[in-house]
Design an enzyme around this catalytic site. Structure first.
Site, short mmCIF file in Angstrom:
data_model
loop_
_atom_site.label_atom_id
_atom_site.label_comp_id
_atom_site.label_asym_id
_atom_site.label_seq_id
_atom_site.Cartn_x
_atom_site.Cartn_y
_atom_site.Cartn_z
N GLU A 325 0.83 -1.20 0.00
CA GLU A 325 0.00 0.00 0.00
C GLU A 325 0.87 1.25 0.00
O GLU A 325 1.79 1.38 0.81
CB GLU A 325 -0.90 0.04 1.24
CG GLU A 325 -2.01 -0.98 1.25
CD GLU A 325 -2.93 -0.85 2.46
OE1 GLU A 325 -4.04 -1.39 2.40
OE2 GLU A 325 -2.53 -0.21 3.45
N CYS A 326 0.60 2.17 -0.89
CA CYS A 326 1.17 3.52 -0.93
C CYS A 326 2.69 3.51 -0.85
O CYS A 326 3.36 3.30 -1.85
CB CYS A 326 0.55 4.37 0.17
SG CYS A 326 0.76 6.14 -0.12
#
Length: 451
Positions: A325-326
């Site tokens: 994620e991210c």
């Protein structure tokens, strides 16, 4: 069940530092303290976790139902004084009617509110502000006020005289301006405590100051006036998985929801932390999870650890189920460009990352899973989450596979999010395991099927 909400009239009133200080000071007095954070934030909960020595849990209307919010409070608050830190101002929220505001959370949870006021540049003006907050929604129990950033004893005396003359709200603390009550800020929030080697010392010092300037005894008494919360706490059953998942947990990556990690463990999963900066290879595991963080701040060290980068490349190329994620997506890209410098990253995602001065994606997201999503057997599943990134993908090749269509937010390119490569899914959006989005069991089934 003792609990209260610490909120403010507006953002940047110092409520996070006060929340940290109150939690740590109460713990130093021998109390069991449980912290919560309204909204999807990761960074404040990291500091609150250090202050209480207990995991901080998020309470978020976007990803949770009202009953889930109540259940989260109930499940983690037994025999503790619970401090809920709000986000933004007391009446701020996504909905115009205030139905997901801090005030709405206080009413849902029967929580008395302690209001933090930034008193810089004001004296008599605090009275109409407090009166307005009382009258705007009388169902919100404003049980006390803490005056913050007070400019000295004279300023304090004038503020006290005004509040006592015009309102019936008790003053629970007068906190003087002090460099020792400042924490380094980054972008639109605090610097994560996993990047600060002096975090524990800072928390100890903040607690000492707050213990002198805030009436902790009355705060405990106010928390004890909170309503008992009734929720549908059904006994949950968890399918057991004999799996090991390696997850990045270091100065570069540390954004994980506490209840997500709890859920992995409740499924019988062994979570194995590893350090992308110092470890030379991945631990023996069945899957890989790299959460968010600020890899651009450690990009030179990340780039120098070529053994770890090669270990991750090999794992993904060999089909290890992986989720990022991210910040994790950024790390898995070919390179990160930041402040006119560029460093090579893992390179498994054929795209480059470029940092910008302003946020590219910020706020709540709503993603719709599409056919190429590796986990979901039913397509068109809507996934609520949030994003906060100053970076953007560039040089993404044609034919890149995506798992999501973006219905709200920016994602990878304004249209799609969730890059899929072999058994890897990497997205800008952060998701959370809830009744609406049981991503962990879906992921574990996927890991099991590929073991």
């Amino acid at each position: 069940m003792a609990h209260l909400l610490l909120s403010a009239a507006n953002k940047s009133s110092g409520k996070t530092v006060l929340s940290i200080g109150i939690c740590a000071a109460l713990r130093e007095q021998g109390h069991t303290v449980q912290s919560f954070k309204k909204g999807p934030d990761y960074i404040d909960p990291m500091w609150l976790t250090k202050a209480t020595k207990r995991s901080c849990y998020n309470l978020d209307f976007w990803t949770q139902s009202e009953d889930e919010i109540k259940s989260t409070l109930n499940a983690n608050s037994q025999d503790a004084i619970s401090i809920i830190e709000g986000n933004k101002g007391l009446h701020d929220g996504l909905a115009a009617d205030g139905s997901n505001s801090n005030a709405a959370l206080a009413k849902l949870l029967g929580a008395p509110v302690i209001l933090v006021l930034d008193t810089r540049g004001t004296i008599r003006g605090v009275a109409p502000l407090l009166l307005g907050y009382q009258q705007f929604d009388p169902a919100v129990n404003i049980a006390g006020v803490i005056l913050n950033f007070v400019g000295g004893e004279r300023h304090a005396a004038k503020l006290r005289a005004v509040i006592e003359r015009y309102t019936d709200i008790p003053i629970l603390g007068i906190v003087q301006r002090s460099k020792e009550l400042e924490l380094v800020e980054r972008y639109l929030g605090l610097m994560p405590c996993n990047e600060d080697n002096a975090a524990d010392l800072k928390i100890t010092r903040i607690a000492e100051i707050i213990a002198r300037q805030v009436d902790l005894e009355t705060i405990i008494a106010i928390a004890n006036t909170a309503s008992n919360i009734q929720s549908d706490d059904k006994q949950k059953t968890f399918k057991r998985y004999d799996l090991k998942i390696a997850y990045a947990n270091d100065e570069a990556f540390g954004f994980y929801y506490a209840d997500d990690l709890d859920t992995f463990r409740q499924h019988g999963v062994q979570l194995i932390p590893f350090d992308t900066l110092h470890d030379q290879e991945l631990p023996d595991a069945d899957a890989l999870f790299i959460g968010g963080g600020f890899p651009e701040k450690r990009m030179h060290k990340l780039a120098e650890n070529t053994n770890m980068k090669q270990s991750i490349r090999n794992a993904v190329e060999n089909g290890m189920p992986s989720y990022a994620e991210c910040g994790g997506l950024m790390y898995l890209s070919q390179s990160i460009k930041y402040k006119n410098q560029q460093c090579e990253m893992v390179g498994i995602i054929k795209a480059d990352i470029e940092m910008h001065e302003k946020p590219i994606g910020r706020g709540y997201t709503l993603l719709q899973s599409i056919q190429q999503h590796p986990w979901y057997t039913m397509q068109n599943t809507e996934v609520p989450g949030h994003e906060f990134h100053y970076s953007k993908l560039s040089n993404t090749p044609c034919g890149t596979k995506f798992a999501y269509q973006v219905n709200r937010g920016f994602g990878a390119n304004g249209v799609n999010d969730g890059i899929v490569y072999k058994n890897l899914l990497a997205s800008y959006a952060h998701q959370r395991n809830t009744q609406q989005n049981q991503w962990i069991s879906n992921f574990l089934e996927f890991v099991k099927s590929n073991k």
